[in-house]
Enzyme design. Sequence first.
Site, PDB file in Angstrom:
ATOM      1  N   ASP A 236       0.826  -1.211   0.000  1.00  0.00           N
ATOM      2  CA  ASP A 236       0.000   0.000   0.000  1.00  0.00           C
ATOM      3  C   ASP A 236       0.859   1.260   0.000  1.00  0.00           C
ATOM      4  OD1 ASP A 236      -2.366   1.413  -0.009  1.00  0.00           O
ATOM      5  OD2 ASP A 236      -2.760   1.162   2.136  1.00  0.00           O
TER       6      ASP A 236
ATOM      7  N   HIS B 240       2.460   3.591  -8.941  1.00  0.00           N
ATOM      8  CA  HIS B 240       2.288   2.159  -9.235  1.00  0.00           C
ATOM      9  C   HIS B 240       3.511   1.633 -10.001  1.00  0.00           C
ATOM     10  CE1 HIS B 240      -1.674   2.382  -7.654  1.00  0.00           C
ATOM     11  NE2 HIS B 240      -2.192   3.075  -8.634  1.00  0.00           N
TER      12      HIS B 240
ATOM     13  N   LEU C   2      10.749 -20.429  -4.979  1.00  0.00           N
ATOM     14  CA  LEU C   2       9.724 -19.584  -4.353  1.00  0.00           C
ATOM     15  C   LEU C   2       8.368 -19.713  -5.061  1.00  0.00           C
ATOM     16  CD1 LEU C   2       9.154 -17.029  -2.433  1.00  0.00           C
ATOM     17  CD2 LEU C   2       9.611 -15.683  -4.490  1.00  0.00           C
TER      18      LEU C   2
HETATM   19  C1  IPE Z   1      -5.331  -2.744  -0.213  1.00  0.00           C
HETATM   20  O1  IPE Z   1      -4.994  -1.426  -0.436  1.00  0.00           O
HETATM   21  C2  IPE Z   1      -5.322  -3.504  -1.508  1.00  0.00           C
HETATM   22  C3  IPE Z   1      -4.020  -3.665  -2.139  1.00  0.00           C
HETATM   23  C4  IPE Z   1      -2.881  -3.367  -1.613  1.00  0.00           C
HETATM   24  C5  IPE Z   1      -4.053  -4.256  -3.453  1.00  0.00           C
HETATM   25  P1  IPE Z   1      -6.107  -0.298  -0.565  1.00  0.00           P
HETATM   26  O2  IPE Z   1      -5.401   0.991  -0.693  1.00  0.00           O
HETATM   27  O3  IPE Z   1      -7.056  -0.653  -1.637  1.00  0.00           O
HETATM   28  O4  IPE Z   1      -6.831  -0.418   0.844  1.00  0.00           O
HETATM   29  P2  IPE Z   1      -7.856   0.556   1.577  1.00  0.00           P
HETATM   30  O5  IPE Z   1      -8.987   0.775   0.652  1.00  0.00           O
HETATM   31  O6  IPE Z   1      -7.142   1.821   1.873  1.00  0.00           O
HETATM   32  O7  IPE Z   1      -8.237  -0.170   2.815  1.00  0.00           O
HETATM   33  C1  IPE Z   2      -1.503   0.321  -3.398  1.00  0.00           C
HETATM   34  O1  IPE Z   2      -1.322   1.681  -3.396  1.00  0.00           O
HETATM   35  C2  IPE Z   2      -1.751  -0.230  -4.780  1.00  0.00           C
HETATM   36  C3  IPE Z   2      -3.109  -0.719  -4.998  1.00  0.00           C
HETATM   37  C4  IPE Z   2      -4.057  -0.744  -4.097  1.00  0.00           C
HETATM   38  C5  IPE Z   2      -3.417  -1.235  -6.316  1.00  0.00           C
HETATM   39  P1  IPE Z   2      -2.529   2.709  -3.397  1.00  0.00           P
HETATM   40  O2  IPE Z   2      -2.878   3.024  -4.796  1.00  0.00           O
HETATM   41  O3  IPE Z   2      -3.644   2.205  -2.555  1.00  0.00           O
HETATM   42  O4  IPE Z   2      -1.860   3.957  -2.708  1.00  0.00           O
HETATM   43  P2  IPE Z   2      -2.514   4.970  -1.680  1.00  0.00           P
HETATM   44  O5  IPE Z   2      -3.089   4.168  -0.562  1.00  0.00           O
HETATM   45  O6  IPE Z   2      -3.558   5.735  -2.435  1.00  0.00           O
HETATM   46  O7  IPE Z   2      -1.366   5.821  -1.233  1.00  0.00           O
HETATM   47 MG    MG Z   3      -4.099   2.403  -0.584  1.00  0.00          MG
END
Ligand code: IPE
Ligand code: IPE
Ligand code: MG
Length: 284
Positions: free
Chosen positions: A34, A51, A145
């Site tokens: 995240d 990303h 792995l």
């Molecule tokens: C969780 O991250 C899902 C992934 C890392 C793929 P999100 O950014 O979607 O989670 P929430 O919505 O903040 O809980």
């Molecule tokens: C995690 O990073 C990637 C996915 C959930 C696909 P985020 O896109 O959720 O990044 P934040 O939480 O907005 O910083």
């Molecule tokens: Mg996120």
Amino acid sequence: MSWSTERLSDDERTLQETLRTTGRLPRHVAVIMDGNGRWAEHHGRPRIDGHREGMESVRDIVKTSSQTGVRFLTLYAFSMENWKRPVTEVNFLMSLLESYIEREIDELHDNGVRLRTIGKTSALPKSVRRILTNAIERTRDNEGLTLTLALSYGARWDLLQAMQMIALDVRRGKVSPEDLTEEMISQYLTTQGLPDPDFVIRTSGELRLSNFLLWESAYAEIYVTERLWPDFRRQDYYRALCDYARRERRFGKTSAQVAADGGKGAEGASDQRTLLDKILHAIR
Ligand code: IPE
Ligand code: IPE
Ligand code: MG
């Protein structure tokens, strides 16, 4: 490129070695990757750049897992709920996934990685499904792995589809409700065949599971770091693994019982912890 013959610093190699020999390396690490969006925001760039940079962390953590001897690595790459994001971001993530597999599959295969997925992958675009199917097929007999990508994954969705299948099997007379066991339930989940995660890491400081491996993580150790995923690299990973190595997993027992079960004296364990701390400090 072979990861096992890669030149590492002596300290890093010793750290990997020590983690392995302590017997305190998690067998299965699961990561909630995240913070990509916030990383981009901090750098004044569009979310998609976060990303893209996050993919570099994926490469590093996959390689480091393999080198260190982690057997199973599961990466939460796209949740069921992530479908609610703007369509341009979803499309970008899908194309990034495609290009990651295309670009990395040879190297993954050469290093013995077995790829698999969990989640409702039927919801993914056809081109992504095709690439994934080929990559999974190609690496299915590898013995290194096991890299599992959680794609269009939601733990509640997985539990729901498992319950539906179980109900159908009960109706068909294949299963009787009173014989149902926890192991059988695990067989109906898309995670079937994977051991439960020992260690769940979440980056970017959020203190929640976001619908990730709810059944399987019943006794997982949880680690949350403030580091945003694109900044999370091998040093941070080692720090997390050392933190795990220091923990005592009790599974409901008392500390004294665990010490008696483990066979290793508390003294030996504390020596190992000191050693891990020392090397970790050295490679920083
Ligand atoms: C969780 O991250 C899902 C992934 C890392 C793929 P999100 O950014 O979607 O989670 P929430 O919505 O903040 O809980
Ligand atoms: C995690 O990073 C990637 C996915 C959930 C696909 P985020 O896109 O959720 O990044 P934040 O939480 O907005 O910083
Ligand atoms: Mg996120």
